[in-house]
Enzyme design. Sequence first.
Site, PDB file in Angstrom:
ATOM      1  N   HIS A  78       0.845  -1.192   0.000  1.00 58.78           N
ATOM      2  CA  HIS A  78       0.000   0.000   0.000  1.00 58.78           C
ATOM      3  C   HIS A  78       0.882   1.244   0.000  1.00 58.78           C
ATOM      4  O   HIS A  78       2.040   1.199   0.422  1.00 58.78           O
ATOM      5  CB  HIS A  78      -0.943  -0.021   1.209  1.00 58.78           C
ATOM      6  CG  HIS A  78      -1.968  -1.105   1.095  1.00 58.78           C
ATOM      7  ND1 HIS A  78      -3.155  -0.930   0.434  1.00 58.78           N
ATOM      8  CD2 HIS A  78      -1.954  -2.403   1.512  1.00 58.78           C
ATOM      9  CE1 HIS A  78      -3.836  -2.067   0.453  1.00 58.78           C
ATOM     10  NE2 HIS A  78      -3.127  -2.979   1.092  1.00 58.78           N
ATOM     11  N   HIS A  79       0.316   2.329  -0.496  1.00 57.98           N
ATOM     12  CA  HIS A  79       1.067   3.577  -0.609  1.00 57.98           C
ATOM     13  C   HIS A  79       1.185   4.232   0.765  1.00 57.98           C
ATOM     14  O   HIS A  79       0.299   4.079   1.602  1.00 57.98           O
ATOM     15  CB  HIS A  79       0.320   4.504  -1.568  1.00 57.98           C
ATOM     16  CG  HIS A  79       1.173   5.553  -2.187  1.00 57.98           C
ATOM     17  ND1 HIS A  79       1.549   6.693  -1.528  1.00 57.98           N
ATOM     18  CD2 HIS A  79       1.740   5.640  -3.410  1.00 57.98           C
ATOM     19  CE1 HIS A  79       2.295   7.445  -2.321  1.00 57.98           C
ATOM     20  NE2 HIS A  79       2.434   6.825  -3.473  1.00 57.98           N
ATOM     21  N   SER A  80       2.281   4.944   0.994  1.00 61.67           N
ATOM     22  CA  SER A  80       2.452   5.556   2.321  1.00 61.67           C
ATOM     23  C   SER A  80       1.606   6.825   2.479  1.00 61.67           C
ATOM     24  O   SER A  80       1.185   7.151   3.581  1.00 61.67           O
ATOM     25  CB  SER A  80       3.924   5.846   2.592  1.00 61.67           C
ATOM     26  OG  SER A  80       4.536   6.420   1.468  1.00 61.67           O
TER      27      SER A  80
END
Lengths: 404, 404
Positions: free
Chosen positions: B226-228
């Site tokens: 997942h993207h930060s």
Amino acid sequence: MGRPVYEGLKVLDVTNNYAGPMAGSMLADYGAEVWHIEKPVLGDDNRFFPPMIDGISINYCTSNRGKKSVVLDLKDPRGAEAFKKLAAKADVLLESYRPGVMKKLGLSYEDLKEINPRLIYCSISAYGQTGPYASRPGYDVIAQAVSGIMEMTGEPDGQPTKIGPAIGDWMGALNAFGCIGTALYYRSICGRGQRIDISLARSLMWMAAKLDHGITGEVGTRTGNHHSNLAPYGIFTGNNNESVVIGVLSTNLWNKFCDVMGRPELAEDERFISNDKRVANKEILIDLIQEWLRTFAHVSDAVDRLMDAGIPCAKIYNMIDVDEDPHFNQCGWIANMPMADGMTSVRTRRFPADPFEFSEFSAEYRKAPALGENNHEVLGALGYSKKEIDEMEAEWEAKIKHKK
Amino acid sequence: MGRPVYEGLKVLDVTNNYAGPMAGSMLADYGAEVWHIEKPVLGDDNRFFPPMIDGISINYCTSNRGKKSVVLDLKDPRGAEAFKKLAAKADVLLESYRPGVMKKLGLSYEDLKEINPRLIYCSISAYGQTGPYASRPGYDVIAQAVSGIMEMTGEPDGQPTKIGPAIGDWMGALNAFGCIGTALYYRSICGRGQRIDISLARSLMWMAAKLDHGITGEVGTRTGNHHSNLAPYGIFTGNNNESVVIGVLSTNLWNKFCDVMGRPELAEDERFISNDKRVANKEILIDLIQEWLRTFAHVSDAVDRLMDAGIPCAKIYNMIDVDEDPHFNQCGWIANMPMADGMTSVRTRRFPADPFEFSEFSAEYRKAPALGENNHEVLGALGYSKKEIDEMEAEWEAKIKHKK
């Protein structure tokens, strides 16, 4: 060293984000004059990609290094007309719009080859220029998803895994750069330009796809951090979450490895006596090796011992390791490039240099332009007067600001 | 369509394993005459890579398609002499020995450019031709380890992750193919050949390295699936371990997404009202989305709904999905190629076609040769008599068999 291979070449670069701009910059590194066409007021989207310093994106600076910036509103017939005049002079056109957009603007390959049959027209997109998915939006993670590379990466009983770097973009850029060289060679033989179609999804699928289930009866999938038929062969972790790749491919290497671990008795141990046995007892073996690794403060100390004994291995580098590696630095794999003029608090950036070495010419990494910095120079050379350029610019700016 | 770009080109290919051979085959796909020099009796190591069918490796067939096979013992002065005669006629030489080996054989670039200054001499290796690690052994996983790509891939609290496909080899092949095109273009301008140095580790490091810790104070590392800073943005898993990539980049898309999930109330939910809130409550959000995905028998059914609503997404393809995808098949991303003559139970293999499309010429995928199949044809053209060739072959075979 001879002359830079692309000296004298004119490139019309109407790309956005990463993959397209990077391909354009690689041509600039080798001497091409690259006109980066940007939209009024905002410019290329990647002018706003973080991290930003002094209001400027460091990624923009790197992926648009060495270019000239020309602002054109391609939806205005005067903008499209100026674009066509540039296309008439260009050797290469690079574009990365959603397929169909250039056609709508009257700037498709079919439109422009009439003006310039020597033009090499390279399109970079998610799914390519034709077929049912051509108009779908796509960014790197979508290309990764459909390529199969996520499915092939990670633990078999876990989820598929996203590849950390945006490898679809990088592969797309390298692929475009190479294909343009190929098309220029072709043009040197027969004088004709052509169209090149680069797809990020296709580039990744090319690396990831194993389609032999019809032959072998087995559908390929991920096998995690260890090999399915060789042991020990894979990633092993020591203290501080530092890891090492070790690959033992013969009994001779296994015996040596047992000595390095100070466990010569393991070489005689029935559980590990052959590769097949080691594969069968892989979990125990991995634990033993990781136990040994944890006797070192740093995994690199274990790597030194293994290297001395001739066991194929490598520390899993983090970004500090990459940055400081003497081989990478000595061989020019890492370079420093100047940041754009407006970035006053940071003047240079360390970054990975183009990934190849030619004996006859080398790369020169130059700074990225300010938005529209070269409008007067580039459009002036087409015959536009200072007044005409200023008027168009003002109108385009007003139009955008009005929309806002 | 015009003529194949590399028609008439002669390539001397003395490569082994994957990266080098694949680059040679790509040149053959576009019309080059490729002489694959193999060692007596055994040939290229990849003739024994599994899976084998009728005693022939299907991977050998693909990564050596379209070539001619010439057996030479380069340690025998007569073999080296024949090699030099071929180098005198060649446009391109591809080699993938451990750096230093070609020099020891008297076949370095410096040796051969005396005979043929137009020769383009492309070396492919793990660490490149110069610097402290040049002579280290290296295969794909070692290149992956030191490139930083393993460190950048996987969950932050887990281990680094091996990329499933041997992307170092693939990148090396594509890189060599493109650089050869560039060098041929250069030669078309000034008449000179040159040396090209391709490294698998460097090619991967180029994609993986983020060296901005000196600027930002933050050392880049992996951020998982997942993207930060964006949510929802990443990999989500439904039934049967099938997964989908979803990327929601605006409030408008988030509202639509809530509707698609049949949960319009979530659009008003304080926990998810902005991207920042969604990032802060990412774990709850991921659970909600995966719960919704599990209401579908197959993730592809959810993908259809999301696509209809214009939510950027893609099913994470497994190898069956890749194989059967209508876009991939219609656009020629997957091709069929003939297997070598001796493989009687399987006659064709499905495989990913070269990852680009040129409008002026296309690839032709031809069968791989039997070991030494073209000795008489190729060496005969250099002036060797049938008797001389037969005698050399017999001696070399006897030497190897004696060693065994």
